[in-house]
Motif scaffolding. Structure first.
Motif, PDB file in Angstrom:
ATOM      1  N   PHE A 133     -47.803 -80.576  40.088  1.00  0.00           N
ATOM      2  CA  PHE A 133     -47.639 -81.861  40.761  1.00  0.00           C
ATOM      3  C   PHE A 133     -47.108 -82.946  39.823  1.00  0.00           C
ATOM      4  O   PHE A 133     -47.100 -84.108  40.169  1.00  0.00           O
ATOM      5  CB  PHE A 133     -48.966 -82.288  41.406  1.00  0.00           C
TER       6      PHE A 133
ATOM      7  N   LYS B  69     -48.297 -84.463  37.274  1.00  0.00           N
ATOM      8  CA  LYS B  69     -49.239 -85.582  37.187  1.00  0.00           C
ATOM      9  C   LYS B  69     -49.643 -85.881  35.748  1.00  0.00           C
ATOM     10  O   LYS B  69     -50.659 -86.536  35.508  1.00  0.00           O
ATOM     11  CB  LYS B  69     -50.491 -85.247  37.997  1.00  0.00           C
TER      12      LYS B  69
ATOM     13  N   THR C  47     -41.862 -82.431  41.647  1.00  0.00           N
ATOM     14  CA  THR C  47     -42.344 -83.278  42.750  1.00  0.00           C
ATOM     15  C   THR C  47     -41.658 -82.928  44.060  1.00  0.00           C
ATOM     16  O   THR C  47     -42.077 -83.387  45.118  1.00  0.00           O
ATOM     17  CB  THR C  47     -42.133 -84.780  42.454  1.00  0.00           C
TER      18      THR C  47
ATOM     19  N   GLY D 241     -50.858 -85.418  44.592  1.00  0.00           N
ATOM     20  CA  GLY D 241     -49.485 -85.437  44.103  1.00  0.00           C
ATOM     21  C   GLY D 241     -48.716 -86.708  44.380  1.00  0.00           C
ATOM     22  O   GLY D 241     -47.573 -86.841  43.954  1.00  0.00           O
ATOM     23  N   ILE D 242     -49.294 -87.644  45.125  1.00  0.00           N
ATOM     24  CA  ILE D 242     -48.555 -88.877  45.412  1.00  0.00           C
ATOM     25  C   ILE D 242     -49.341 -90.082  44.935  1.00  0.00           C
ATOM     26  O   ILE D 242     -50.552 -90.022  44.764  1.00  0.00           O
ATOM     27  CB  ILE D 242     -48.264 -89.025  46.927  1.00  0.00           C
TER      28      ILE D 242
ATOM     29  N   ILE E  38     -47.034 -84.095  49.494  1.00  0.00           N
ATOM     30  CA  ILE E  38     -45.976 -84.630  48.638  1.00  0.00           C
ATOM     31  C   ILE E  38     -44.616 -84.578  49.339  1.00  0.00           C
ATOM     32  O   ILE E  38     -43.597 -84.895  48.744  1.00  0.00           O
ATOM     33  CB  ILE E  38     -45.889 -83.903  47.265  1.00  0.00           C
TER      34      ILE E  38
END
Lengths: 596, 595
Positions: free
Chosen positions: A227, A229, B424, B447-448, B503
């Protein structure tokens, strides 16, 4: 699980009399060491206190009277005292450590013994790492309390006592003046201890947060990366890391204050000695030697006071560890042996299951009303889909678990009437996941049992066809086996486990065939080995091989915890029931392999 | 070669700690201040015995009490002065050490996050954790206490010595005779202690391994009734551990007494020589007192020398271990070919002769695989366990890089797409589900940056998690994991799916993501996914025919190669692995429905 996890979070009270009393039972066998340590402590604590007295005599008597020989003599006495102190100190340290380590040893072995006796239910619900921590780190952390902890407390107390005895002996009024500072020192130490305890708790809390964050995110690093992150996580990490830093800096503050305060109190005492004592000297009531002696005493007693206050942490840690250890020792998940066990003279190997019900968790039966019997020398194959109850069936036969309802008999005697030791001697088990221990090939076959001779080991290995590859190893049967047998192939590991079972020459054999695929050559070796294993003894096989089920006298078909079908391969196929489908699903492909 | 090694030894001893330079430089101002405080504090400390001396010299004259009282008060004031700076020393140097610890750990973490999956596969979590905790901690002890004590004691040592020399050179020289022996002794014993300590550690790890092995293999031990043998073996190792501990104790027990014997010798010398000098009127009783007080000040630096040396040694070993991790290459990173113009992906995927192996000495997992997926297609990969399906899809978001051939998205090699953009835009639901111990909502919007409730509702509905959420104690705010509720395997898989959907990915990859979801729920999810995945590319790995049968194309992978491809009907007709799997699953269904 949740409750177990809490175990590791036990912070512990500093003192719990119940735990302490129990801990002291471990000291009992070493009573004479305790007595010896206490006596040596009294000596060791007194000797340093003698020195200032001697220096007073040196100054007031010999130097003042210009008696150089006297000075030399008293110096020799000081040296003698010093050497005596060194010798006693050496033995004191040695023996108190000896005692501490012995106790730790006793406790470690006791815990290990206890764990060996625990039933599989315990191992099912407890991660291995947790139990390992109990026999290693937790036990070790007790050492400090037993060796330096207890002994040191005595020593510190005696040092303080001796110092005052000598001070009062020399000049009681000056001793009283020095004593004035004591309450302040104790008060400062107490406040400090309290504050440190609070911040220490804070530090530990944030450290735990930091650790669990790291633990979690190292485990889930792929998610972090998938992801993308990393940046956000770094911020989160920095926040937690920052809290930990702040807590630490806060605790630095208290240390930073405490040490200078102690120094200041010590300086004030110096000032008082000079001020009050100086006046006395001028009035010729006291000598300079007394003042010098008092300086030395003042410097001596800060250390024991500070040490004593630090013992709190040692004690707290020990209490927390012992609480966890005792909790494990009090866990009595045992499979009990009968009070008057029956001894079987000669085992024929007849087994009967009569209306057996079994559950791992109360109420959730994994075996329901299972009944069947096996005649001596017969080979039984158990088949069924995953979760049908095959493994449970063999687990209860060796009493890894006890059944809820019904009975299992061996030669007509309920297995609960037999000693576990005997039962497991009659029945050998070859598990699906071959477990090899670090050691060598030999110890992995005889599992350290000296009654099994080298000849028997080789014989067993030859019979199952393991000898071929073993004799090619550089050290043959002495070849080192690494943890979990990492250096051996899957097939080789299986053959070793067969040899192991055969070496023990049981009347009854349980075999849980491995499903992992091996090359054809090894497969043939294994099939041949299995046939040799089963010859001449009652055998129960959880079968994954077509050859095994075809050679079985009887096939038991397990389905959703129940025994649904029973018969020979041909009979069951003709039925076109569960077995028919299982056969298509699991075994039919192997026909192709065989014809190839 | 030999020569170089010998030369290097001096530096090598603490060579690893050189890497800390940049951290020290970051706080050089504060540290410099700390060193000034050390000097000031010690000036106070060494002044006290001089005050005592002054008072004693007055006392000997037995004149008035004025100076005596003045000095008594001065002693307390000087101590307060020294104490203030001693407080400030800790507030600067030790605080800086905590800050450096923070920086070091932060850098460590930043680095770790960039390391490839390969690293995490080769290093256990426990191992990585021990670096982040134990090793950083022991480096911290070097940065803080070790530095503080060595500077502090060094300064004190020099100051004390200069004063002693100025008071009486003769007495100082005599007093100093035993002290070098103390340092020599420390030097000799410390290395021995270290080697014995290492031996203890070895045994301890044997104790741990043995217990670990025993508890893991407890079934075998119980079935062969080898408990007593194992107890004997364990007792034996425990006993060896005990012996090794005692070996160290013998040395340590020796250590302390030797110290005070040497210190005591210095004390005796002061009295003997000093006393003689007093007799000859070369020295006052006050100076003698000062010597005694200074001697006790010198002892601690001498003792702490060994202690500090030990800490530095440990810190150096820890730093070495840390540097090993810091030197791990990122492997998967952006480079000069990265095209930063790319801001978005469309979603067509192509594998061109892709080969992959986890390590040079391990067999190939993917062998020359080529295929093409158009944007908006749904593609499935089927095959037995361990044939390389997961490895294949891991190459798309560059969790690993292909060892041969090219993986292209929108016709561009993934290695040239900025990693952030690449990842992403890909929603990957890995086989091993992992959720953080945080609220469900936070897990879904992981993820956002800004997840609205509308979005959460939408993705949970698609993932068929909405009904489950109603039963959770705090709905979406329920905390998962150790500190909260434990989700079932199916719930975890569906949460993980929701997280990937949130996402808004251009490419969705499901790696056996429905294995714990019942077939009915699965059908519902697939129905909704179809709508959501319009114009997006989907890749599904599954063992279940029901999951993949409606895909636009199904690839069968066997031993690292694509062996069959086509639609469900085509493959069933083909009669290969897929068809076999199909028949077996029908049988399994039949079986599970039988009572």
């Amino acid at each position: 699980m949740a409750e177990q996890q809490k175990d590791d979070e036990i912070l512990g009270k500093a003192y719990d009399s119940k735990i302490m009393r129990r801990l002291l039972t471990y000291v009992k066998p070493y009573k004479k060491y305790v007595v010896m340590a206490i006596i040596m402590n009294i000596i060791v604590a007194a000797l340093p206190a003698v020195r200032p007295l001697l220096s007073k005599i040196a100054l007031d008597t010999y130097i003042a009277n210009k008696d150089y020989n006297g000075l030399l003599m008293i110096s020799m006495i000081v040296l003698a005292v010093l050497i005596l102190q060194a010798v006693v100190q050496y033995y004191l340290t040695y023996y108190s450590e000896y005692m501490g380590q012995k106790i730790v040893y006793d406790l470690r072995v006791q815990i290990f013994k206890h764990v060996q006796k625990l039933a599989l239910r315990y191992f099912d619900k407890t991660p291995v790492g947790r139990t390992v921590t109990r026999v290693t780190n937790d036990v070790d952390s007790l050492n400090e309390m037993f060796s330096s902890g207890i002994v040191q407390v005595f020593s510190d107390v005696f040092v303080i006592i001796w110092i005052y005895v000598f001070m009062f002996g020399m000049a009681w009024d000056l001793a009283l003046v020095v004593l004035l500072v004591m309450p302040f020192l104790i008060y400062a130490t107490m406040v400090f201890r309290k504050k440190v305890r609070e911040t220490y708790r804070d530090v530990r809390k944030h450290l735990a947060n930091l650790n669990s964050y790291m633990q979690e995110h190292v485990t889930g690093m792929n998610i972090v990366q998938i992801f993308a992150k990393e940046k956000d996580e770094l911020e989160k990490f920095s926040a937690i890391n920052g809290e930990y830093r702040a807590a630490n800096i806060k605790s630095v503050f208290y240390y930073a204050v405490f040490f200078p305060v102690v120094e200041l109190l010590s300086a004030i005492t110096f000032g008082l000695i000079i001020w009050y004592g100086g006046g006395e000297v001028i009035q010729s009531k006291l000598t300079l030697g007394v003042l010098i002696a008092f300086f030395q005493y003042t410097e001596m007693f800060w250390r024991p006071v500070r040490d004593l206050s630090e013992k709190y942490n040692v004690l707290q840690q020990a209490m927390a560890s012992s609480e966890r250890i005792f909790k494990l020792l009090d866990d009595e998940t045992f499979i009990p042996d009968a009070e008057n066990p029956v001894k079987l003279e000669k085992v024929k190997g007849e087994i009967e299951f009569k209306n057996v019900w079994f559950a791992y968790n109360p109420g959730e039966y994994v075996l329901k009303n299972v009944s069947f019997d096996i005649k001596p020398g017969e080979t039984i194959a158990i088949v069924g889909a995953t979760g049908a109850g095959k493994t449970s069936l063999i687990n209860i036969l060796t009493r890894f678990y006890d059944i809820e309802k019904g009975s299992i008999t061996l030669d007509g005697i309920d297995i609960r009437q037999l000693e576990k030791r005997d039962l497991r001697k009659y029945i050998s088990m070859v598990l699906q996941d071959v477990f090899l221990f670090s050691g060598n090939i030999k110890t992995n076959i005889n599992l350290g049992n000296d009654e099994i001779t080298d000849a028997q080991i080789i014989e067993a290995a030859k019979t199952v066809g393991a000898d071929k590859f073993i004799s090619k190893l550089p050290n043959k049967y002495e070849e080192e086996v690494k943890e979990k047998g990492a250096t051996l192939s899957v097939g080789q590991r299986q053959l070793i486990s067969f040899a192991r079972a055969l070496a023990y020459n049981p009347q009854i054999l349980i075999l849980d065939e491995a499903t992992s695929s091996v090359d054809t050559e090894t497969e043939i070796l294994i099939q041949e080995a299995i046939q040799k294993l089963l010859v001449g003894r009652t055998s129960i096989v959880i079968a994954h091989r077509l050859s095994t089920i075809q050679n079985a006298n009887k096939i038991l078909v397990m389905h959703k915890g129940e025994l649904k079908e029973m018969g020979t391969h041909q009979e069951l196929l003709a039925k076109k029931g569960i077995y028919y489908r299982l056969y298509q699903l699991q075994y039919k492909d192997q026909e192709v392999v065989r014809t190839v | 070669m030999l020569d170089r090694k010998r030369k290097g030894n001096g530096l090598e001893l603490f060579g690893n700690l050189v890497h800390l330079k940049k951290y020290f430089l970051r706080y050089k101002g504060t540290l410099a201040l700390g060193f000034i405080f050390i000097i000031l504090s010690n000036i106070g400390n060494v002044y006290i015995p001089l005050l005592v001396k002054g008072a004693f010299d007055e006392l000997q004259k037995k004149l008035s009490t004025d100076i005596i009282v003045k000095n008594a008060i001065l002693i307390a004031l000087t101590s307060a002065f020294a104490g203030l700076f001693s407080f400030l020393i800790r507030q600067t140097i030790i605080v800086v050490s905590r800050k450096i610890e923070y920086d070091l750990r932060k850098d460590f973490w930043e680095h770790i996050q960039k390391l490839p999956m390969r690293f995490f596969q080769n290093n256990s979590t426990g191992n990585i954790m021990s670096h982040a905790t134990n090793d950083i901690n022991s480096v911290r002890s070097f940065v803080g206490p070790s530095v503080m004590y060595s500077v502090d004691n060094g300064v004190l040592f020099i100051m004390t010595l200069s004063i002693l020399f100025s008071l009486s050179t003769k007495l100082t020289l005599y007093t100093l005779i035993p002290l070098p022996f103390m340092s020599l002794f420390v030097y000799l014993v410390m290395s021995k202690i270290h080697s014995r300590y290492t031996k203890i550690q070895e045994k301890f790890s044997e104790l741990t391994t043995r217990a670990q092995e025993n508890f893991s293999g407890i079934r075998v031990i119980k079935s062969y009734f080898r408990e007593n043998y194992e107890i004997d073996q364990y007792s034996k190792i425990s006993d060896e551990y005990f012996q090794r501990k005692m070996n160290l104790v013998k040395l340590q027990a020796f250590f302390h007494p030797i110290f005070f014997v040497i210190a005591g010798l210095a004390f005796i010398i002061i009295f003997l020589v000093g006393g003689n000098m007093i007799i000859n009127n070369e020295l006052t009783v006050g100076t003698l007192t000062a010597f005694i007080l200074y001697l006790s000040m010198l002892i601690w630096p001498m003792i702490s020398f060994g202690w500090v040396a030990n800490m530095i040694q440990q810190a150096d070993a820890s730093m070495k271990r840390l540097m090993k991790i810091f030197n791990e290459p990122y492997e998967i990173s952006e480079n000069e070919n990265t095209n930063h113009v790319i801001k978005d992906l469309q979603g067509s995927i192509e594998f061109k002769n892709v080969s992959f192996r986890y390590k040079d000495d391990l067999p190939v997992v993917l062998d020359n695989v080529s295929f093409k997926i158009e944007q908006g297609q749904t593609i499935a990969f089927v095959g037995h366990t361990g044939v390389g399906k997961s490895s294949l899809i891991n190459l798309i978001p560059r969790m690993y890089d292909a060892t041969g051939g090219e993986v292209l998205i929108d016709g561009i090699n993934v290695k040239n797409i900025p990693i952030g953009i690449l990842r992403t835009n890909i929603g990957l639901v890995p086989q091993e589900n992992f959720l953080f111990s945080d609220t469900l909502a936070n897990n879904i919007v992981y993820g956002i940056t800004d997840g609205s409730q509308i979005l959460i509702d939408k993705v949970t509905e698609i993932a068929q998690l909405n009904k489950d959420v109603e039963t959770f104690p705090n709905g979406f705010e329920t905390i998962l994991g150790e500190r909260g509720i434990t989700l079932s395997g199916g719930q975890k898989q569906r949460s993980s799916l929701a997280r990937a959907l949130a996402i808004d990915p251009k490419i969705l990859i499901l790696d056996d993501s429905f294995s714990a979801v019942d077939t009915h729920t699965e059908e519902e999810i697939l129905k909704r996914l179809k709508e959501f995945m319009k114009n997006r590319t989907s890749i599904i790995i599954s063992h279940r025919i029901s999951t993949v049968k409606d895909s636009d194309k199904i690839f069968v992978i066997d031993k690292g190669k694509i062996t069959e491809q086509g639609t469900h009907d085509e493959l069933v007709a083909f009669g290969g692995i897929y068809a076999d799997l199909h028949t077996k699953q029908l049988l399994e269904e039949e079986l599970s429905e039988m009572e």
